[in-house]
Design a protein around this motif. Structure first.
Motif, short mmCIF file in Angstrom:
data_model
loop_
_atom_site.label_atom_id
_atom_site.label_comp_id
_atom_site.label_asym_id
_atom_site.label_seq_id
_atom_site.Cartn_x
_atom_site.Cartn_y
_atom_site.Cartn_z
N TYR A 1 -7.05 3.09 0.19
CA TYR A 1 -5.74 2.43 0.29
C TYR A 1 -5.66 1.33 -0.77
N ILE B 1 0.87 -1.19 0.00
CA ILE B 1 0.00 0.00 0.00
C ILE B 1 0.90 1.24 0.00
N LEU C 1 -10.21 -2.35 0.57
CA LEU C 1 -9.09 -1.43 0.83
C LEU C 1 -9.14 -0.24 -0.12
N THR C 2 -9.45 -0.49 -1.39
CA THR C 2 -9.52 0.59 -2.38
C THR C 2 -10.60 1.59 -2.02
N PRO D 1 -4.36 -1.33 -3.10
CA PRO D 1 -3.14 -2.14 -3.11
C PRO D 1 -2.50 -2.17 -4.50
#
Length: 792
Positions: A147, A90, A142-143, A149
């Motif tokens: 964040y 990240i 996460l996106t 990856p």
């Protein structure tokens, strides 16, 4: 004063959302704020002000390939019994609040069991249950939090960071020996006629000998290798006299201990090598965490979507792709191999390869090179070359991209070459002289000269000075690869700038309108029509037109690739595109979008690059350097550059990678020391060929070609300060050399005269090292504070 988003802290340009009495720049930031508050994680904003990351607005379907078994196995760390561990890179992790949020993922999503951040490596390891959540869903999650990856060939290979522990072990051994050596030698200096000590002194000396032997033959081994490497290349580097001094001090100590002449200097020898290794460790720490040598694997995808002739889609590893296969490339995806366009309309950004900022339209049957990025609709491509044979890979593998340096031709080694011969000459003369007067004293004099003249202070001055300078430069977003680069920076007399993305902003353009005034009714219609195009100029113009984003139905929409498009909006026919498309005469060297209404031309929007702030002052400060501009773009902005850089030496446009590399060679053949500043793959050959290659990265997490320096784009206006500090670093090193040589002249003078005992020489030698380290620490801090704000 411009408003800032409460979550990400970025300036609010267009969209302004008010929620919970707070302002947000987009729905993504508002959604993340709601998620954090819903899960009682609003302390995120208290840890670090404006610490949020703007969520990615890209299509999350790009992560679906992670669920393919072959790719899943390649990406995850561990998967057994339904539990999976995966480590994602990240790059946008940047502060304590990022760590706090990423380690609280289990609180937000109960399908995640735990998560742990490694801040230095910018990674997060996540544990989850396969039957509750898919790997692709973890990546999407996460996106959506901001964040995203990074998953590519390089990260999938899971190469362990090469942490060289051998130097730390050698330092630890030397430190252990130094501390215990001082303890065992202390009674020797203060015991006097103590009977108890004299009965154990031989045991203490044996222990000291064992400790020193471990340091001499293990901890100091790198110095022997370096000295041998230098001699093998017919160069007497700084390590040659150091090795000579080590063995003289070690041999003299053994002689004294065996003959009971004295205790020897085992503790001093351990101390000297400990401080020298400490300096080397300090130097290595400053650049271990950055990656300067990158290849195509750092931005190629790990997998591609293969399409069968019957339309069936399958995610496969990029390494399994063969010539003749058909693949699907979506919007904003990198094209991984040279291929032929089968279906769809390509809108390819080749800026990494050519440097040209404009996008290239492609139609079925056209060849597309690897490294381009598609902007627009989905493409179906047929592979014509494997990954290893593609143009982009071949460009990386050019010889100029693999510049090797021995590191032997440095200022320290140049001085040590003469220093060694002088000291050996003095020792030989003094030895001959004292052998005729007092043969016993001759050994004492020779030992004292070689011990006191050991160039340890010389060896410490450059690592400590350059180590401090590298740390200060790094804090100011100018990341130097190694100390040799600082020496080369100080010698540079010619600067070569790539234009696009280096001295211009990557994401900004100046747009000017020329023509009859456009009513708001027409502007809203035009904006609706612009929304139907994926062309970058259309997107820029869509953002530029400041009217409501109402969307009106488009009738009879037609787009002609490479020319423009037309459509009927609220009963009026508009044409948007090139000059020929709107029946106008084009102006040479002009980037413009022409607009007509019901067949009548109404005006054009002219696009110009926006240059970085304070460039005029920068080029004024660089007047003592030769300034050159290279660009893959046309020469439309030549007059602007001539005004911006009155003292410019040369400008060249429409340059491909080979042209740029040849230009650097031409300057070097004229005897010039060249620093090249560029931002893309098209500059990589020139960066490697130049004496100092400086890769510009507006986003420190984005791809940068192999280079000597990675520089944040916003710091370009301060380039003169970095160059001046490099020159100051050389001056500091030279001054520390003078201090060291003064110590040596005084010490050698006393040693030659026979008035210096080897014991005093061994004490006098580390004193010079302490003086040099203190001086270089203070002086680098003072000089740096002249250019930058230094945090103590």
């Amino acid at each position: 004063m411009a408003e800032q988003c409460f979550h990400c802290g970025q300036k609010i340009d267009k969209e302004r959302l008010l929620f919970d009495e707070k302002i947000f720049c987009c729905n993504g930031c508002q959604s993340v704020y709601e998620i954090l508050n819903f899960h009682n994680l609003d302390n995120f904003y208290n840890i670090n002000k404006n610490s949020g990351i703007r969520p990615s607005n890209e299509n999350n379907a790009q992560f679906d390939y992670l669920d393919t078994p072959e790719i899943f196995t390649k990406v995850v760390d561990f998967s057994e019994g339904g539990t999976t561990l995966v480590t994602f890179k990240i790059p946008v992790i940047h502060c304590s609040s990022c760590i706090w949020l990423l380690e609280s993922l289990h609180t937000i999503n109960n399908k995640i069991k735990y998560s742990q951040v490694n801040f230095t490596r910018k990674t997060v390891q996540i544990s989850f249950k396969e039957d509750e959540i898919k790997l692709s869903e973890v990546a999407k999650f996460l996106t959506n939090l901001g964040y995203k990856p990074v998953i590519n060939l390089e990260t999938a290979e899971k190469k362990q960071d090469k942490l060289d522990k051998s130097l730390l072990i050698k330092l630890a051994v030397a430190g252990f020996a130094f501390g215990n050596g001082m303890f065992f030698s202390f009674p020797e200096y203060v015991s006097g006629d103590d009977v108890w000590f004299h009965s154990f002194k031989h045991l203490f000396r044996i222990i000291l000998f064992c400790l020193a032997t471990a340091v001499v033959f293990y901890s100091a081994s790198d110095y022997y290798k370096s000295a041998w490497y230098g001699l093998k290349n017919k160069i007497i580097n700084i390590d040659v006299p150091i090795v000579l001094g080590i063995f003289v001090l070690y041999g003299r100590s053994i002689y004294e201990a065996v003959t009971d002449y004295g205790p020897g200097y085992f503790d001093t020898l351990c101390g000297l090598l400990f401080f020298m290794l400490l300096g080397k460790t300090f130097q290595k720490r400053t650049y271990n965490s950055l990656s300067y040598d990158r290849d195509y694997k750092s931005f190629y995808p790990i997998a591609v979507t293969k399409v069968d002739f019957d339309g069936k889609q399958e995610n496969i590893l990029l390494s399994d792709l063969a010539v003749g296969d058909r693949i699907m490339v979506r919007n904003q995806e990198i094209i991984p191999v040279d291929s032929i366009l089968i279906k769809g309309e390509g809108n390819i950004d080749n800026s990494f390869i050519t440097g040209e900022s404009a996008h290239i339209s492609k139609k079925p049957g056209d060849k597309i090179f690897a490294g381009g990025k598609q902007s627009g609709s989905i493409l179906e491509l047929e592979v014509i070359k494997s990954v290893d044979q593609s143009y982009l890979t071949q460009l990386w593998n050019k010889e100029a991209f693999k510049k090797f340096e021995t590191g032997l031709d440095t200022m320290t080694n140049t001085i040590s070459k003469y220093f060694t011969f002088i000291i050996l000459g003095i020792t030989l003369v003094a030895g001959i002289y004292w052998s005729t007067i007092d043969f016993e004293k001759m050994f004492q004099v020779v030992s004292a000269i070689l011990i006191v003249a050991c160039p340890c202070a010389l060896a410490l001055s450059a690592p400590f000075t350059f180590g401090h300078i590298m740390r200060i430069l790094g804090r100011n977003k100018f990341y130097v690869k190694d100390t040799l680069t600082i020496e080369r920076l100080a010698k540079v007399d010619t600067l070569v700038f790539d234009k696009t993305g280096t001295i211009t902003e990557n994401k900004k353009t100046n747009i000017n309108y020329i023509g009859t005034e456009i009513e708001e009714f027409d502007l809203r219609n035009i904006k609706s029509l612009l929304k139907n195009s994926n062309h970058p100029l259309s997107k820029s113009l869509y953002d530029f037109i400041d009217v409501n984003d109402d969307y009106f139905e488009i009738e009879d929409f037609e787009e002609i690739s490479g020319k423009g498009y037309k459509g009927k909006v609220r009963g009026i026919i508009y044409k948007i595109g090139s000059a020929n498309f709107t029946a106008q005469e084009s102006q040479n060297m002009e980037t413009a979008v022409y607009i007509s209404k019901n067949g009548e031309f109404i005006g054009k929007f002219i696009f110009k690059n926006e240059y970085r702030n304070n460039l005029a002052q920068l080029f004024q400060n660089l007047k003592n350097y030769g300034i050159n501009i290279l660009s893959g773009d046309n020469s439309s902005e030549k007059p602007i550059l001539e005004k911006l850089i009155p003292s410019i030496s040369e400008m060249k446009f429409n340059q491909n990678p080979e042209n740029k590399l040849d230009f650097i060679k031409k300057l070097q053949d004229e005897g010039k020391k060249v620093a090249m500043l560029g931002d893309g793959l098209n500059d990589a050959g020139a960066l490697k060929q130049s004496n100092v290659g400086i890769a510009i990265a507006d986003d420190s997490n984005s791809f940068t070609p192999s280079s000597d320096v990675i520089m944040n784009g916003e710091k370009i206006p301060e380039l003169d300060k970095f160059l001046k500090l490099s020159k100051d670093a050389i001056k500091i090193v030279k001054f520390t050399f003078i201090i060291s040589l003064c110590y040596n002249v005084v010490g050698v003078g006393f040693a030659v005269s026979g008035h210096m005992h080897p014991l005093f020489a061994a004490i006098f030698m580390p004193l010079s090292s302490v003086t040099v380290v203190t001086f270089t620490t203070l002086s680098t801090w003072l000089r740096s504070s002249k250019y930058f704000k230094i945090n103590i």
